[in-house]
Each structure stands twice: as structure tokens, then as C-alpha cells.
Motif scaffolding. Structure first.
Motif, mmCIF file in Angstrom:
data_model
loop_
_atom_site.group_PDB
_atom_site.id
_atom_site.type_symbol
_atom_site.label_atom_id
_atom_site.label_comp_id
_atom_site.label_asym_id
_atom_site.label_seq_id
_atom_site.Cartn_x
_atom_site.Cartn_y
_atom_site.Cartn_z
ATOM 1 N N LEU A 141 -3.233 -18.014 26.939
ATOM 2 C CA LEU A 141 -2.398 -19.113 27.397
ATOM 3 C C LEU A 141 -1.262 -19.210 26.390
ATOM 4 C CD1 LEU A 141 -5.057 -21.839 28.289
ATOM 5 C CD2 LEU A 141 -3.703 -20.473 29.885
ATOM 6 N N ARG A 142 -0.012 -19.214 26.884
ATOM 7 C CA ARG A 142 1.102 -19.261 25.938
ATOM 8 C C ARG A 142 2.262 -20.072 26.474
ATOM 9 N NH1 ARG A 142 5.267 -15.984 27.720
ATOM 10 N NH2 ARG A 142 4.483 -14.434 29.174
ATOM 11 N N THR A 143 2.923 -20.697 25.516
ATOM 12 C CA THR A 143 4.201 -21.349 25.753
ATOM 13 C C THR A 143 5.138 -20.811 24.688
ATOM 14 O OG1 THR A 143 3.674 -23.204 24.316
ATOM 15 C CG2 THR A 143 3.137 -23.467 26.656
ATOM 16 N N LYS A 144 6.309 -21.374 24.624
ATOM 17 C CA LYS A 144 7.273 -20.941 23.625
ATOM 18 C C LYS A 144 6.781 -21.235 22.202
ATOM 19 C CE LYS A 144 12.213 -21.051 23.752
ATOM 20 N NZ LYS A 144 13.391 -21.820 24.100
ATOM 21 N N ARG A 145 6.018 -22.330 22.042
ATOM 22 C CA ARG A 145 5.655 -22.762 20.689
ATOM 23 C C ARG A 145 4.223 -22.474 20.268
ATOM 24 N NH1 ARG A 145 3.184 -27.716 20.918
ATOM 25 N NH2 ARG A 145 3.217 -28.706 22.953
ATOM 26 N N LYS A 146 3.357 -22.037 21.205
ATOM 27 C CA LYS A 146 1.984 -21.736 20.795
ATOM 28 C C LYS A 146 1.341 -20.754 21.763
ATOM 29 C CE LYS A 146 -0.022 -25.740 23.068
ATOM 30 N NZ LYS A 146 -0.832 -26.921 22.911
ATOM 31 N N LYS A 147 0.291 -20.101 21.243
ATOM 32 C CA LYS A 147 -0.440 -19.123 22.050
ATOM 33 C C LYS A 147 -1.879 -19.080 21.565
ATOM 34 C CE LYS A 147 -0.548 -14.217 23.204
ATOM 35 N NZ LYS A 147 0.134 -12.927 23.102
ATOM 36 N N ALA B 250 -5.357 -25.325 12.951
ATOM 37 C CA ALA B 250 -4.160 -24.878 12.271
ATOM 38 C C ALA B 250 -4.046 -23.375 12.214
ATOM 39 C CB ALA B 250 -4.112 -25.446 10.848
ATOM 40 N N LYS B 251 -4.987 -22.642 12.829
ATOM 41 C CA LYS B 251 -4.960 -21.183 12.797
ATOM 42 C C LYS B 251 -3.749 -20.660 13.572
ATOM 43 C CE LYS B 251 -8.776 -20.129 14.675
ATOM 44 N NZ LYS B 251 -9.924 -19.461 15.222
ATOM 45 N N LYS B 252 -3.155 -19.612 13.047
ATOM 46 C CA LYS B 252 -2.082 -18.917 13.752
ATOM 47 C C LYS B 252 -2.701 -17.789 14.547
ATOM 48 C CE LYS B 252 1.549 -20.832 11.723
ATOM 49 N NZ LYS B 252 2.524 -21.557 12.369
ATOM 50 N N ALA C 40 -9.742 -25.294 26.104
ATOM 51 C CA ALA C 40 -10.120 -26.220 25.031
ATOM 52 C C ALA C 40 -9.454 -25.808 23.715
ATOM 53 C CB ALA C 40 -11.637 -26.258 24.869
ATOM 54 N N ASP C 41 -9.420 -24.505 23.416
ATOM 55 C CA ASP C 41 -8.735 -24.018 22.210
ATOM 56 C C ASP C 41 -7.242 -24.337 22.276
ATOM 57 O OD1 ASP C 41 -11.107 -23.019 21.243
ATOM 58 O OD2 ASP C 41 -10.643 -20.915 21.723
ATOM 59 N N TYR C 42 -6.659 -24.173 23.465
ATOM 60 C CA TYR C 42 -5.238 -24.455 23.651
ATOM 61 C C TYR C 42 -4.944 -25.934 23.396
ATOM 62 C CZ TYR C 42 -0.699 -24.795 25.900
ATOM 63 O OH TYR C 42 0.627 -25.030 26.145
ATOM 64 N N GLU C 43 -5.774 -26.805 23.958
ATOM 65 C CA GLU C 43 -5.563 -28.244 23.774
ATOM 66 C C GLU C 43 -5.847 -28.668 22.345
ATOM 67 O OE1 GLU C 43 -8.021 -29.690 26.943
ATOM 68 O OE2 GLU C 43 -6.388 -29.537 28.403
ATOM 69 N N LYS C 44 -6.811 -28.037 21.699
ATOM 70 C CA LYS C 44 -7.116 -28.341 20.301
ATOM 71 C C LYS C 44 -5.942 -27.943 19.414
ATOM 72 C CE LYS C 44 -11.017 -26.655 18.991
ATOM 73 N NZ LYS C 44 -12.046 -25.796 18.407
ATOM 74 N N LYS C 45 -5.354 -26.796 19.694
ATOM 75 C CA LYS C 45 -4.195 -26.340 18.939
ATOM 76 C C LYS C 45 -3.023 -27.292 19.145
ATOM 77 C CE LYS C 45 -1.872 -22.097 17.733
ATOM 78 N NZ LYS C 45 -1.838 -20.666 17.902
#
Length: 196
Positions: free
Chosen positions: A145-151, A193-195, A182-187
Motif C-alpha cells: 500500500l503506498r501513497t506519496k508520503r508512505k509505503k 517509525a520504521k522506514k 493495520a500496518d499502513y494505519e499504524k504508520k
């Protein structure tokens, strides 16, 4: 069959909390060794399941791509059928240059924005790409799952998603998607804070 006493309480714990799995018809592939068929089956599943689970498809990038393709077709049709050579050679040149310029824009958009996306859905207030990557000669599929600011990504063997007859094990696909969500929403909330 029959369930053991206490099994209904144990079943929800096995699947992460999230959207309920939609009822869909059985999907499958004829060739478990065909990368294209495996990705196509997974893409069809997500395209059917996510909107039914309350994540409507966002058609923005698809519409942009269609508009650009229409421009290419219009330029090509005018150059082929509307312009007369040699009288309209400058118009034909403009059509050819325009066609290749717009085709280049489509290629760059596909490479930089769409990438390996199979569907673009709304999750909450955000539009998110769902990507599936299955490298050649590998059984390891990566769903992201990705957007411009996170993946966020989840990698697993496609053997977890298909049985020996080529039928898609929808419960396994959905369970992994809910965990990925769930990982996406947690991020998103900053708890992770993991990259990636």
C-alpha cells in the motif's frame, strides 16, 4: 463441518481486526507457473473485494491516462485521415511530435506514479495505490500500500494464496491485506517509525 467448543471465539483472533472479508465467487488460475496469471488473479480479487469492503476505487489516474490516450488517438487520426500530404506536412509534423510527446508523458506517469499498481482505492480520506510485485522466477509476491508520503509492504509466497488446483485461498489473501492495512494505519498515526 462441526466446530470445536470455543472455536468461534478463537477464529476472530486469527484474523487481524479490520474490514470484514466480502463474499466473492471463487477465483483461480489455470497455471500456477505463470507470473501473469497469478498477478491477474490477485488483481481481480482485490478489484472485486476492496470496493465491496468499503474502500471505493478512485479513478483519478485512470481517467488522466484515458484522456491522454484520447489525445494521442486524435492526433494520429487527424494526421492519417484529415491532413493531406504534402500540403499539410507541417500539421502532420505537429501531430507526430505531439503524439510522441503525449505518449512520453503516459510512459513517465506509468513509471513514476502508477508503477505496479493494480487498484487505486480510498482508505479513509486518502487515496492509496495497491501494488503487487512478483519477480520472474520467484514465488515471493510483495503486496504494498503506498501513497506519496508512505509505503508499507508484505512479502509472502504465492503458495500461501493458491491451492494445488490453482484456486485462490481468499481467506489468506484477505488476512494478509487486513494486516497490511493495520500496518499502513499504524504508520499513519506515527506509532511505527520504521522506514520501508
Amino acid at each position: 463441518g462441526e466446530r470445536a467448543v470455543g472455536a468461534p471465539d478463537a477464529a476472530p483472533a486469527a484474523m487481524p481486526k479490520g474490514p470484514e472479508m466480502p463474499e466473492l465467487e471463487e477465483k483461480g488460475t489455470v497455471s500456477l507457473y505463470s507470473r501473469t496469471d497469478l498477478i491477474k488473479t490477485l488483481a481481480e480479487y482485490y478489484s472485486d473485494a476492496l470496493p465491496k469492503a468499503g474502500m471505493p476505487e478512485d479513478h483519478f489516474w485512470t481517467n488522466i491516462r484515458i484522456i491522454l490516450c484520447i489525445i494521442c488517438c486524435a492526433l494520429g487520426c487527424y494526421a492519417q485521415f484529415g491532413a493531406k500530404f504534402p500540403q499539410d506536412s507541417s500539421a502532420i509534423l505537429v501531430c507526430v511530435v505531439g503524439y510522441f510527446a503525449v505518449s512520453g508523458i503516459i510512459a513517465v506517469m506509468d513509471y513514476l506514479v502508477v508503477q505496479s499498481s493494480v487498484i487505486y482505492v480510498n482508505i479513509g480520506e486518502e487515496s492509496v495505490f495497491l501494488d503487487i510485485d512478483l519477480p520472474n522466477f520467484s514465488d515471493m509476491a510483495t503486496v504494498s500500500l503506498r501513497t506519496k508520503r508512505k509505503k508499507v509492504s508484505h512479502e509472502t509466497s504465492v503458495g500461501n494464496y493458491f491451492d494445488s488446483d490453482g484456486l485462490l485461498c481468499q481467506e489468506n489473501v484477505w488476512k494478509d491485506f487486513v494486516a497490511l492495512l493495520a500496518d499502513y494505519e499504524k504508520k499513519d498515526t506515527g506509532k511505527d517509525a520504521k522506514k520501508d
